[in-house]
Design a protein around this motif. Structure first.
Motif, mmCIF file in Angstrom:
data_model
loop_
_atom_site.group_PDB
_atom_site.id
_atom_site.type_symbol
_atom_site.label_atom_id
_atom_site.label_comp_id
_atom_site.label_asym_id
_atom_site.label_seq_id
_atom_site.Cartn_x
_atom_site.Cartn_y
_atom_site.Cartn_z
ATOM 1 N N GLN A 122 7.072 38.338 53.819
ATOM 2 C CA GLN A 122 8.298 37.771 54.373
ATOM 3 C C GLN A 122 9.516 38.179 53.541
ATOM 4 O O GLN A 122 10.599 38.431 54.091
ATOM 5 C CB GLN A 122 8.182 36.243 54.437
ATOM 6 C CG GLN A 122 7.213 35.756 55.503
ATOM 7 C CD GLN A 122 7.030 34.246 55.455
ATOM 8 O OE1 GLN A 122 7.300 33.598 54.436
ATOM 9 N NE2 GLN A 122 6.567 33.670 56.559
ATOM 10 N N THR A 123 9.331 38.253 52.233
ATOM 11 C CA THR A 123 10.426 38.702 51.358
ATOM 12 C C THR A 123 10.782 40.157 51.655
ATOM 13 O O THR A 123 11.972 40.529 51.673
ATOM 14 C CB THR A 123 10.021 38.545 49.887
ATOM 15 O OG1 THR A 123 9.692 37.181 49.630
ATOM 16 C CG2 THR A 123 11.152 38.975 48.963
ATOM 17 N N LYS A 159 12.813 40.173 54.872
ATOM 18 C CA LYS A 159 14.181 39.704 54.651
ATOM 19 C C LYS A 159 15.015 40.768 53.941
ATOM 20 O O LYS A 159 16.209 40.928 54.233
ATOM 21 C CB LYS A 159 14.171 38.410 53.834
ATOM 22 C CG LYS A 159 13.621 37.216 54.604
ATOM 23 C CD LYS A 159 13.638 35.967 53.735
ATOM 24 C CE LYS A 159 13.102 34.772 54.507
ATOM 25 N NZ LYS A 159 13.069 33.537 53.671
ATOM 26 N N GLU A 160 14.418 41.502 53.021
ATOM 27 C CA GLU A 160 15.147 42.547 52.321
ATOM 28 C C GLU A 160 15.529 43.674 53.274
ATOM 29 O O GLU A 160 16.649 44.211 53.210
ATOM 30 C CB GLU A 160 14.286 43.087 51.176
ATOM 31 C CG GLU A 160 14.903 44.249 50.403
ATOM 32 C CD GLU A 160 16.212 43.895 49.742
ATOM 33 O OE1 GLU A 160 17.003 44.828 49.450
ATOM 34 O OE2 GLU A 160 16.479 42.692 49.499
ATOM 35 N N GLN A 205 16.011 43.325 56.513
ATOM 36 C CA GLN A 205 17.063 42.783 57.367
ATOM 37 C C GLN A 205 18.395 42.731 56.628
ATOM 38 O O GLN A 205 19.448 42.991 57.226
ATOM 39 C CB GLN A 205 16.667 41.383 57.853
ATOM 40 C CG GLN A 205 15.485 41.395 58.804
ATOM 41 C CD GLN A 205 14.994 39.992 59.124
ATOM 42 O OE1 GLN A 205 15.240 39.043 58.371
ATOM 43 N NE2 GLN A 205 14.286 39.864 60.240
ATOM 44 N N ARG A 206 18.392 42.419 55.339
ATOM 45 C CA ARG A 206 19.631 42.393 54.551
ATOM 46 C C ARG A 206 20.230 43.796 54.438
ATOM 47 O O ARG A 206 21.445 43.979 54.584
ATOM 48 C CB ARG A 206 19.337 41.837 53.151
ATOM 49 C CG ARG A 206 20.591 41.638 52.281
ATOM 50 C CD ARG A 206 20.229 41.470 50.831
ATOM 51 N NE ARG A 206 19.632 42.695 50.293
ATOM 52 C CZ ARG A 206 20.321 43.779 49.952
ATOM 53 N NH1 ARG A 206 21.655 43.814 50.098
ATOM 54 N NH2 ARG A 206 19.718 44.829 49.465
#
Length: 276
Positions: free
Chosen positions: A159-160, A163-164, A166-167
């Motif tokens: 998940q991290t 998110k990275e 997506q960032r």
């Protein structure tokens, strides 16, 4: 010269050999067994009594079974089921083989379920159905707790990563297409086109990575460890098999009794022949 008389060979007389004296007819065999019927019955009773004594003094063992599904993240199982089964078995089984056989309750087996390589089948033994079930329940809960912690850590890692990605995509969308557009001299259009092409390629790559990461975290590719079959027990003891022991004792008693009757009858016939 006179003619020689023709001689005929003597006739060969075939005499049938008498039947052997030791041949016993089925009727005679039956009569011998019938005369010794009480010996056969007595032998069977003795064997059944010994079997009953064995069943009364032996420890009755009951079995409990459970099935646990190994967790999966991003299409990959959290652990090798075979290695996990061996680890669980070794954790709860004493190294000493003799001590392991005497221990109750105890884990009996841990193996991969035949129908699904991601299923772990566990079996335990106990002095009562409830004891076997309770012991297996504690093993399952301990195993499930460890596997859920591993699942949470692995899931958080993926998940991290998502998110990275997506960032990075959001940062790429909000960034200026060119850092030199406020300068006095305009950049050549060819450089602008090249920069836009690189940004577009980078954005497409990020979108593809994001889609792959989201697909890996979908329910089809990611599932937590869970108990597929709660620990349950069979009310019938697995050891000793009472019916099997009694049947074997009965047949053993009959066999020994019949054998003794035939040996005694044969010995008596030999003694009678010797005296006459």
């Amino acid at each position: 010269m006179g003619e020689q008389p023709i001689t005929t060979p003597p006739a060969i007389q075939i005499i049938a050999s008498p039947p052997p004296e030791d041949e016993i007819s089925l009727w005679e065999l039956w009569e011998r067994l019938w005369r010794g019927k009480w010996l056969v019955v007595g032998s069977s009773v003795v064997f059944l009594a010994l079997a009953g004594l064995y069943l009364a003094t032996s420890t009755t063992i009951y079995q409990s079974k459970a099935i646990v599904q190994v967790g999966m993240v991003a299409g990959q199982p959290l652990a090798n089921t075979s290695l996990l089964a061996q680890k669980v078995y070794n954790n709860y089984r004493p190294v000493n083989t003799i001590e392991a056989k005497k221990q109750l309750p105890r884990i009996h087996s841990a193996s991969v379920e035949k129908s699904d390589a991601n299923l772990l089948e566990l079996e335990s033994y106990g002095r009562s159905p409830e004891e076997a079930q309770s012991y297996l329940h504690s093993i399952v809960q301990s195993l499930l707790s460890r596997e859920q912690d591993r699942y949470a850590q692995t899931l958080k890692f993926h998940q991290t990563q998502l998110k990275e990605l997506q960032r990075q995509y959001r940062a790429l969308e909000t960034s200026s297409p060119s850092d030199t557009r406020h300068t006095k001299h305009r950049e050549p259009s060819a450089l602008l086109l090249l920069e836009q092409s690189m940004r577009f390629s980078e954005a497409s790559s990020l979108l593809q990575q994001i889609a792959n990461a989201e697909n890996q975290l979908s329910p089809a590719n990611t599932r937590p460890p869970e108990v597929v079959r709660q620990p349950s027990y069979d009310p019938v003891a697995v050891s000793p098999k009472k019916l099997v022991v009694l049947i074997l004792a009965l047949f053993g008693g009959l066999f020994v009794g019949i054998l003794v009757v035939l040996l005694r009858s044969s010995r008596k016939s030999n003694d009678d022949s010797a005296t006459t």
